[in-house]
Design an enzyme around this catalytic site. Structure first.
Site, PDB file in Angstrom:
ATOM      1  N   GLN A  11       0.834  -1.194   0.000  1.00 49.64           N
ATOM      2  CA  GLN A  11       0.000   0.000   0.000  1.00 49.64           C
ATOM      3  C   GLN A  11       0.871   1.246   0.000  1.00 49.64           C
ATOM      4  O   GLN A  11       1.904   1.300   0.662  1.00 49.64           O
ATOM      5  CB  GLN A  11      -0.895  -0.024   1.239  1.00 49.64           C
ATOM      6  CG  GLN A  11      -2.004   0.992   1.231  1.00 49.64           C
ATOM      7  CD  GLN A  11      -3.058   0.672   2.289  1.00 49.64           C
ATOM      8  OE1 GLN A  11      -3.208  -0.470   2.685  1.00 49.64           O
ATOM      9  NE2 GLN A  11      -3.772   1.682   2.725  1.00 49.64           N
ATOM     10  N   SER A  88       4.587  -6.236   2.857  1.00 46.51           N
ATOM     11  CA  SER A  88       3.278  -6.151   3.493  1.00 46.51           C
ATOM     12  C   SER A  88       2.207  -6.760   2.582  1.00 46.51           C
ATOM     13  O   SER A  88       2.228  -7.957   2.294  1.00 46.51           O
ATOM     14  CB  SER A  88       2.972  -4.696   3.863  1.00 46.51           C
ATOM     15  OG  SER A  88       1.775  -4.594   4.608  1.00 46.51           O
ATOM     16  N   LEU A  89       1.280  -5.951   2.093  1.00 47.45           N
ATOM     17  CA  LEU A  89       0.271  -6.414   1.132  1.00 47.45           C
ATOM     18  C   LEU A  89       0.910  -7.190  -0.021  1.00 47.45           C
ATOM     19  O   LEU A  89       0.346  -8.181  -0.515  1.00 47.45           O
ATOM     20  CB  LEU A  89      -0.491  -5.214   0.577  1.00 47.45           C
ATOM     21  CG  LEU A  89      -1.277  -5.431  -0.723  1.00 47.45           C
ATOM     22  CD1 LEU A  89      -2.479  -6.311  -0.480  1.00 47.45           C
ATOM     23  CD2 LEU A  89      -1.661  -4.103  -1.343  1.00 47.45           C
ATOM     24  N   ARG A 113      -8.932  -7.793   4.547  1.00 45.86           N
ATOM     25  CA  ARG A 113      -7.768  -7.365   5.332  1.00 45.86           C
ATOM     26  C   ARG A 113      -7.762  -5.857   5.490  1.00 45.86           C
ATOM     27  O   ARG A 113      -7.532  -5.331   6.585  1.00 45.86           O
ATOM     28  CB  ARG A 113      -6.489  -7.835   4.639  1.00 45.86           C
ATOM     29  CG  ARG A 113      -5.175  -7.473   5.327  1.00 45.86           C
ATOM     30  CD  ARG A 113      -4.017  -8.048   4.501  1.00 45.86           C
ATOM     31  NE  ARG A 113      -2.703  -7.839   5.091  1.00 45.86           N
ATOM     32  CZ  ARG A 113      -1.878  -6.844   4.772  1.00 45.86           C
ATOM     33  NH1 ARG A 113      -2.251  -5.935   3.880  1.00 45.86           N
ATOM     34  NH2 ARG A 113      -0.691  -6.744   5.340  1.00 45.86           N
ATOM     35  N   HIS A 194       0.601  -2.894  11.177  1.00 46.61           N
ATOM     36  CA  HIS A 194       1.665  -3.790  11.644  1.00 46.61           C
ATOM     37  C   HIS A 194       2.078  -3.552  13.094  1.00 46.61           C
ATOM     38  O   HIS A 194       3.072  -4.127  13.542  1.00 46.61           O
ATOM     39  CB  HIS A 194       2.889  -3.732  10.722  1.00 46.61           C
ATOM     40  CG  HIS A 194       2.593  -4.204   9.329  1.00 46.61           C
ATOM     41  ND1 HIS A 194       2.290  -5.509   9.043  1.00 46.61           N
ATOM     42  CD2 HIS A 194       2.508  -3.524   8.160  1.00 46.61           C
ATOM     43  CE1 HIS A 194       2.046  -5.624   7.741  1.00 46.61           C
ATOM     44  NE2 HIS A 194       2.161  -4.437   7.188  1.00 46.61           N
ATOM     45  N   GLN A 243       1.653 -11.604  10.156  1.00 46.26           N
ATOM     46  CA  GLN A 243       2.131 -10.367   9.530  1.00 46.26           C
ATOM     47  C   GLN A 243       1.289  -9.145   9.911  1.00 46.26           C
ATOM     48  O   GLN A 243       1.783  -8.020   9.960  1.00 46.26           O
ATOM     49  CB  GLN A 243       2.111 -10.560   8.006  1.00 46.26           C
ATOM     50  CG  GLN A 243       2.649  -9.405   7.193  1.00 46.26           C
ATOM     51  CD  GLN A 243       1.904  -9.271   5.881  1.00 46.26           C
ATOM     52  OE1 GLN A 243       0.710  -9.001   5.856  1.00 46.26           O
ATOM     53  NE2 GLN A 243       2.620  -9.448   4.789  1.00 46.26           N
TER      54      GLN A 243
END
Length: 309
Positions: A11, A88-89, A113, A194, A243
């Site tokens: 993102q 991440s994503l 998510r 996170h 994560q």
């Protein structure tokens, strides 16, 4: 023979118009966008190509949009690779590329998510800040000293770490880091991603992940939470769950891939964020980005050279 790693952005890389050229020129890219639209029951493709930007920036839209664009570019590019990773994503994009998760399942999953992460902390109560010119020891020490919850959540490069948590604690940590000679700047995000404040989102997402069929990745996927490769379905699931509320160890992941023989990193998706971080992690390693059809020929040539060397 040098290994090739395909890496996928997260993102923040989104922009209106992303993926449009690939969609117009390649049937493989059109199939990806059409499949994502069908999976969501909405025209995600229109949002990627035409915006509006404010709607594209909403977390629940951004996550499936970036994933879909990355996979559309990958399918149109159609190149061999040895290992995969994503920031991440982007780890979800890596697993679609590896065949761990079906595209339609992944698109629906990352939409949830995004919703869960946004809903975990009321708007205005959490924050994130990028810290430059500070090593991880300093950042972790100051976060531990500040009252309230603030944590290092993205270890992006030797001199770029992102902190997140309660808004007051993030602000105070920023002040103390500046006093220590670092630079800290607030990030325009809607939630403290996170951080441990994301644990409610993690619990909700774990149920959805458990309900989806996972396969063993076709190649090793280096995961954010451990900075190590996973090669089986159960480990892939576990890493994606953990994560959500744990740090992205991107610098460590890149260094591990280099130690394991990767000589070329190819960023596939909108933007050049990961390519920029690679310069700061290891200036000697090969790197390039694929953001559209104009980048396909140089990428194919570089990949062929890396795998032949």
């Amino acid at each position: 023979m040098g290994k090739v790693a395909l890496v996928f952005p997260g993102q923040g890389s989104q922009k209106v118009g992303m993926g449009r050229e690939a969609y117009d020129e390649f049937e493989a890219a059109r199939e990806v966008f059409d499949a994502a639209d069908a999976a969501l029951g909405a025209k995600l493709s229109d949002l990627c190509f035409e915006g509006p930007e404010e709607e594209l920036k909403q977390t629940a839209n951004t996550q499936p949009a970036v994933l879909t664009t990355s996979i559309a570019l990958l399918r149109a590019l159609d190149v061999p690779f040895d290992v995969l990773a994503g920031h991440s994503l982007g780890e979800y994009s890596a697993h679609v590329a590896a065949g761990t998760i079906d595209l339609a399942d992944a698109v629906r999953l990352v939409r949830k998510r995004g919703l869960y992460m946004q809903e975990a902390v009321p708007y205005g109560e959490g924050a994130m800040s990028a810290v430059l010119k500070a090593d991880r020891t300093l950042v972790e020490r100051i976060c531990a000293e500040v009252p309230g919850l603030v944590e290092a959540v993205n270890y992006n490069s030797p001199q770029q770490i992102v902190i997140a948590g309660e808004i007051s604690a993030v602000r105070e940590a920023g002040v103390k880091l500046k006093e220590a000679g670092a630079r800290a700047s607030s990030l325009p995000v809607s939630a403290p991603f996170h951080s441990t404040l994301m644990e409610p989102a993690e619990r909700r997402l774990a149920e959805d992940i458990e309900a989806i069929a996972f396969s063993a990745p076709s190649v090793p996927v280096y995961v954010n939470v451990d900075a190590e490769p996973v090669t089986d379905a159960a480990s892939a699931k576990d890493a994606l769950v953990r994560q959500v509320s744990r740090p992205v160890r991107w610098e460590d992941s890149v260094r591990r891939m280099i130690a394991d023989g990767v000589s070329l990193f190819v960023e596939v998706g909108p933007g050049r964020v990961l390519t920029g971080l690679l310069v700061r992690i290891d200036r000697d390693v090969g790197r390039l980005s694929v953001r559209g059809p104009a980048d396909f020929a140089p990428a194919r040539e570089a990949i062929a050279e890396a795998q032949a060397s």
